[in-house]
Design a protein around this motif. Structure first.
Motif, PDB file in Angstrom:
ATOM      1  N   ALA A  69       3.088   8.117   7.100  1.00  0.00           N
ATOM      2  CA  ALA A  69       2.177   9.219   7.169  1.00  0.00           C
ATOM      3  C   ALA A  69       0.681   8.751   7.121  1.00  0.00           C
ATOM      4  O   ALA A  69       0.293   7.924   6.321  1.00  0.00           O
ATOM      5  CB  ALA A  69       2.597  10.421   6.088  1.00  0.00           C
ATOM      6  N   SER A 117       8.772  14.539   1.249  1.00  0.00           N
ATOM      7  CA  SER A 117       7.353  13.604   1.473  1.00  0.00           C
ATOM      8  C   SER A 117       8.161  12.585   0.148  1.00  0.00           C
ATOM      9  O   SER A 117       8.436  13.403  -0.994  1.00  0.00           O
ATOM     10  CB  SER A 117       6.361  14.104   1.059  1.00  0.00           C
ATOM     11  N   GLU A 138       9.082  11.607   5.497  1.00  0.00           N
ATOM     12  CA  GLU A 138       7.836  10.681   5.690  1.00  0.00           C
ATOM     13  C   GLU A 138       7.498  10.185   4.398  1.00  0.00           C
ATOM     14  O   GLU A 138       7.750  10.809   3.575  1.00  0.00           O
ATOM     15  CB  GLU A 138       6.621  11.625   6.119  1.00  0.00           C
ATOM     16  N   VAL A 173       4.578   7.715   1.823  1.00  0.00           N
ATOM     17  CA  VAL A 173       3.275   7.795   1.616  1.00  0.00           C
ATOM     18  C   VAL A 173       2.641   6.460   1.705  1.00  0.00           C
ATOM     19  O   VAL A 173       3.333   5.470   1.681  1.00  0.00           O
ATOM     20  CB  VAL A 173       2.930   8.464   0.257  1.00  0.00           C
ATOM     21  N   ASN A 186      -1.331  11.669  -1.626  1.00  0.00           N
ATOM     22  CA  ASN A 186      -1.003  11.629  -0.262  1.00  0.00           C
ATOM     23  C   ASN A 186       0.401  12.346  -0.057  1.00  0.00           C
ATOM     24  O   ASN A 186       0.851  12.864   0.915  1.00  0.00           O
ATOM     25  CB  ASN A 186      -0.700  10.069   0.076  1.00  0.00           C
ATOM     26  N   ASN A 195       0.648  15.236   2.551  1.00  0.00           N
ATOM     27  CA  ASN A 195       1.738  15.070   3.605  1.00  0.00           C
ATOM     28  C   ASN A 195       2.326  16.425   3.920  1.00  0.00           C
ATOM     29  O   ASN A 195       2.530  16.741   4.806  1.00  0.00           O
ATOM     30  CB  ASN A 195       2.848  14.235   3.066  1.00  0.00           C
TER      31      ASN A 195
END
Length: 340
Positions: A9, A94, A116, A118, A325, A329
């Motif tokens: 991501a 995430s 996703e 990080v 992050n 995300n």
């Protein structure tokens, strides 16, 4: 064989504070992470539900009303857990890690959950990798243990200097590239295998790297293609007397084959921040319990093997990146859904 990096991501964008409308349930949240989530979330317009418990079928109700959850890398997220999360309304996960191997991503996609990872400072793992290399080639484990017992005699095994050694870097994503950059300062000859990046390393086929390298360090994601990347056959291909460094994922190495090569003297040593079967052992206090992974105590009993508990990533800088992050995300996902 060429390895592609795990899709990552984007790093955290500049996000303007707003009224907290986005909800994120954070599973496996350590105390240090909780401090950062409580600091950052309100500033980024997010309300959080934090729990130290890993996500499981028994606690997915905590995510009810939230499309997004954040999970740690320490526990597997199985299809049954994913299905339970989906039924609770979750459509995005995430993971606070670079690797996604603890999540059944294929099943998640099939049932409508996007997963996703990080990005965080690659310097944390790269610095640690160089530290392990230096400790391995300078026999640090034996030297320190003898000094702890007030035996200050020189060890019979002399150390080696990195400038005299060839280092093979398998995987040159962000972390592998950072490792290559550091090795240039030591004057090592550096070979690399994997997707090409803007490094000064010489890219060679994997078998050439293994035959030519005094140190082999692993920086590829764990996947079916890389599981037991260093198995019995490839370990036999390695230069006699080489060292193995692993700060990636434990199953990249076939542990039994590694133990055999170390015990026979074919390999000079290993420094492992990750090991096969570490789940349920690393991050736990095991002083008063039996270690069921029988190969781990065998490795730890060897004077030429260093073991640390999956801690290479664990720095102030990287932890802050990870939390920020992971929040970003989730916000980016909701933004894409609104404008998609």
């Amino acid at each position: 064989m060429t390895f592609s990096p795990v899709p990552q991501a984007a790093s955290a964008p500049s996000i303007s504070p707003s009224v907290p409308t986005t909800g994120i349930t954070v599973y496996g949240c350590g105390r240090d992470e909780a401090v950062l989530f409580r600091e950052m979330a309100p500033r980024l317009g997010v309300r959080t539900t934090l729990t130290e418990a890993a996500v499981s079928e028994g606690n997915t109700e905590l995510a009810s009303g939230s499309q997004c959850v954040s999970v740690g890398h320490k526990s597997p997220v199985t299809p049954a857990v994913l299905l339970s999360l989906r039924r609770a309304g979750v459509t995005y996960i995430s993971t606070r890690s670079i690797g996604c191997n603890h999540i059944d991503v294929e099943y998640a996609t099939r049932i409508g959950i996007t997963v996703e990872n990080v990005v965080y400072s690659p310097d944390s793992v790269a610095d640690y990798t160089l530290m392990l290399m230096l400790m391995a080639v300078r026999n640090a484990k034996t030297t320190v243990r003898r000094a702890d017992l007030h035996d200050y005699r020189l060890n019979e095994a002399r150390g080696k200097e990195l400038r005299d050694l060839t280092v093979g870097v398998i995987g040159t994503g962000r972390i592998g590239t950072a490792v290559v950059d550091r090795l240039q300062g030591f004057g090592s000859r550096v070979l690399a295998h994997g997707s090409r990046s803007a490094t000064t390393a010489d890219y060679v086929p994997l078998d050439v790297l293994l035959r030519s390298s005094d140190i082999v360090t692993l920086h590829v994601p764990l996947s079916p293609d890389t599981h037991h990347l260093l198995g019995e056959r490839r370990i036999r291909q390695m230069k006699k007397g080489a060292f193995v460094i692993n700060t990636g994922r434990g199953p990249l190495i076939e542990t039994e084959a590694l133990v055999s090569a170390l015990e026979s003297g074919r390999l000079s040593g290993a420094a492992l921040d990750v090991v096969e079967g570490e789940e349920g052992i690393f991050y736990a206090d095991c002083r008063d319990r039996l270690i069921e992974n029988t190969l781990l105590p065998r490795l730890q009993s060897m004077p030429n093997v260093l073991i640390s508990p999956h801690t290479a990533y664990y720095t102030d800088h990287a932890l802050r990146d990870t939390v920020e992050n992971s929040i970003a995300n989730c916000l980016n996902f909701e933004s894409r859904k609104q404008h998609g």
